[in-house]
Design a protein around this motif. Structure first.
Motif, PDB file in Angstrom:
ATOM      1  N   VAL A 198      45.108  51.456  27.950  1.00 26.13           N
ATOM      2  CA  VAL A 198      45.969  50.570  27.568  1.00 26.13           C
ATOM      3  C   VAL A 198      47.552  51.089  27.672  1.00 26.13           C
ATOM      4  O   VAL A 198      48.409  50.295  27.754  1.00 26.13           O
ATOM      5  N   VAL A 199      47.847  52.150  27.165  1.00 24.19           N
ATOM      6  CA  VAL A 199      49.091  52.771  27.182  1.00 24.19           C
ATOM      7  C   VAL A 199      49.471  52.866  29.008  1.00 24.19           C
ATOM      8  O   VAL A 199      50.623  52.486  29.127  1.00 24.19           O
ATOM      9  N   ALA A 200      48.565  53.146  29.691  1.00 27.76           N
ATOM     10  CA  ALA A 200      48.722  53.308  31.040  1.00 27.76           C
ATOM     11  C   ALA A 200      49.073  51.739  31.707  1.00 27.76           C
ATOM     12  O   ALA A 200      50.004  51.759  32.343  1.00 27.76           O
ATOM     13  N   ASN A 201      48.433  50.970  31.021  1.00 29.83           N
ATOM     14  CA  ASN A 201      48.543  49.440  31.576  1.00 29.83           C
ATOM     15  C   ASN A 201      49.913  49.020  31.090  1.00 29.83           C
ATOM     16  O   ASN A 201      50.682  48.041  31.899  1.00 29.83           O
TER      17      ASN A 201
ATOM     18  N   THR B  56      51.694  47.497  37.040  1.00 35.88           N
ATOM     19  CA  THR B  56      50.474  47.158  36.503  1.00 35.88           C
ATOM     20  C   THR B  56      50.622  45.678  35.961  1.00 35.88           C
ATOM     21  O   THR B  56      51.745  45.135  35.466  1.00 35.88           O
ATOM     22  N   ILE B  57      49.566  44.947  35.767  1.00 35.32           N
ATOM     23  CA  ILE B  57      49.698  43.605  35.300  1.00 35.32           C
ATOM     24  C   ILE B  57      50.305  43.567  33.891  1.00 35.32           C
ATOM     25  O   ILE B  57      50.774  42.545  33.305  1.00 35.32           O
ATOM     26  N   GLY B  58      49.839  44.459  33.126  1.00 29.98           N
ATOM     27  CA  GLY B  58      50.292  44.495  31.596  1.00 29.98           C
ATOM     28  C   GLY B  58      51.526  45.284  31.586  1.00 29.98           C
ATOM     29  O   GLY B  58      51.969  45.501  30.384  1.00 29.98           O
TER      30      GLY B  58
ATOM     31  N   TYR C 230      44.091  54.589  37.281  1.00 29.21           N
ATOM     32  CA  TYR C 230      45.400  54.030  37.521  1.00 29.21           C
ATOM     33  C   TYR C 230      46.370  54.917  38.790  1.00 29.21           C
ATOM     34  O   TYR C 230      47.477  54.845  38.579  1.00 29.21           O
ATOM     35  N   ILE C 231      45.466  55.584  39.521  1.00 30.37           N
ATOM     36  CA  ILE C 231      46.090  56.654  40.087  1.00 30.37           C
ATOM     37  C   ILE C 231      47.351  56.134  41.165  1.00 30.37           C
ATOM     38  O   ILE C 231      48.183  56.717  41.458  1.00 30.37           O
ATOM     39  N   ASP C 232      47.047  54.838  41.660  1.00 30.23           N
ATOM     40  CA  ASP C 232      48.014  54.183  42.428  1.00 30.23           C
ATOM     41  C   ASP C 232      49.315  53.812  41.558  1.00 30.23           C
ATOM     42  O   ASP C 232      50.424  53.992  42.127  1.00 30.23           O
ATOM     43  N   HIS C 233      49.102  53.731  40.680  1.00 31.15           N
ATOM     44  CA  HIS C 233      50.428  53.319  39.606  1.00 31.15           C
ATOM     45  C   HIS C 233      51.054  54.486  38.975  1.00 31.15           C
ATOM     46  O   HIS C 233      52.255  54.649  39.036  1.00 31.15           O
ATOM     47  N   PHE C 234      50.183  55.496  38.969  1.00 35.59           N
ATOM     48  CA  PHE C 234      50.737  56.729  38.666  1.00 35.59           C
ATOM     49  C   PHE C 234      51.911  57.321  39.840  1.00 35.59           C
ATOM     50  O   PHE C 234      52.945  57.864  39.431  1.00 35.59           O
TER      51      PHE C 234
END
Length: 250
Positions: A22-25, A31-33, A105-109
């Motif tokens: 949830v922290v990553a989101n 991310t959508i969040g 979440y690799i693409d967002h990292f």
């Protein structure tokens, strides 16, 4: 014993997957969040605790936290000989869960350029660096958590076909503990990010140090002892308080 250790590994991995997830989101770019805020993080962490405890209580009692394990032992509700194996299983589970968050979440990292935002997906950091105050925050937050756990702990239960007795929350304890974690996050989480769990902070911090993240922040090793030793101090205080309550109620 192997079943119990697997339960601690699995439960802590699920806890970190959902909690750090949830922290990553909230923190990572696109991310959508993204930027949905502290309420989302505290709610997600509380539900992560509920889910992990509910799923694994029957295996090990669902400590999922070295402070809980030590607190139970200090309150004479858990065997000291099992404490170190439980803690090692919890740290290993936390590391595995943190790795899963990274892969998920690799693409967002990859596209997030703020190093601090990425590190926060693994471990905690103080809002204002003050060692004494930060230690106090972690100790008091953990005190509230472990005292809550001790007051709702099912004293003993046996898994069918096993000789060892496991002491822990039981699946019925999942909701009250989740609510305790929720209010700790809302009320006491603003100073240090409420690690209140040495494995939750140390395991993912090690994973952050090992991963090939771009635009990588330092790992905060100078601070890393605080979310480990602060909760340990808090759990001993909780154990003492619990024993005092039991004595007074006799």
């Amino acid at each position: 014993m192997l079943t119990e250790l697997f339960g601690e590994f699995l439960g802590t991995a699920i806890l970190i997957l959902l909690g750090n997830g949830v922290v990553a989101n909230v923190n990572l770019k696109n991310t959508i969040g993204n930027s949905s805020g502290w309420i989302v993080i505290t709610t997600g962490w509380a539900l992560a605790v509920f889910t992990a405890v509910f799923m694994t209580a029957g295996l090990s009692g669902a400590h999922l936290n070295p402070a809980v394990t030590i607190g139970l032992a200090a309150a004479s509700q858990f065997a000291w000989i099992k404490v170190l194996p439980f803690i090692l299983a919890q740290i290993a589970g936390a590391m595995f869960g943190a790795l899963m968050v990274y892969l998920f979440y690799i693409d967002h990292f990859k596209i997030t350029t703020a190093p601090g935002m990425k590190r926060a997906c693994f471990c905690t950091a103080p809002a204002i660096a003050n060692t004494k105050s930060n230690f106090f925050s972690e100790a008091i937050g953990t005190f509230v958590l472990v005292l809550g756990v001790l007051l709702i702990t099912v004293p003993e239960f046996q898994l069918e076909g096993m000789n060892s007795t496991k002491v822990g929350l039981g699946s019925l304890g999942a909701m009250p503990v989740a609510l305790v974690v929720f209010v700790i996050g809302l009320s006491l989480g603003g100073t240090t990010g409420y690690a209140i769990n040495p494995a939750r902070d140390l395991g993912p911090r090690i994973v952050h140090a090992l991963l090939p993240l771009n635009a990588k922040d330092d790992n905060g090793w100078k601070y890393a002892w605080v979310p480990v030793m602060g909760p340990v101090a808090g759990c001993f205080l909780a154990a003492f308080t619990h024993m005092l309550i039991v004595y007074l109620l006799r």
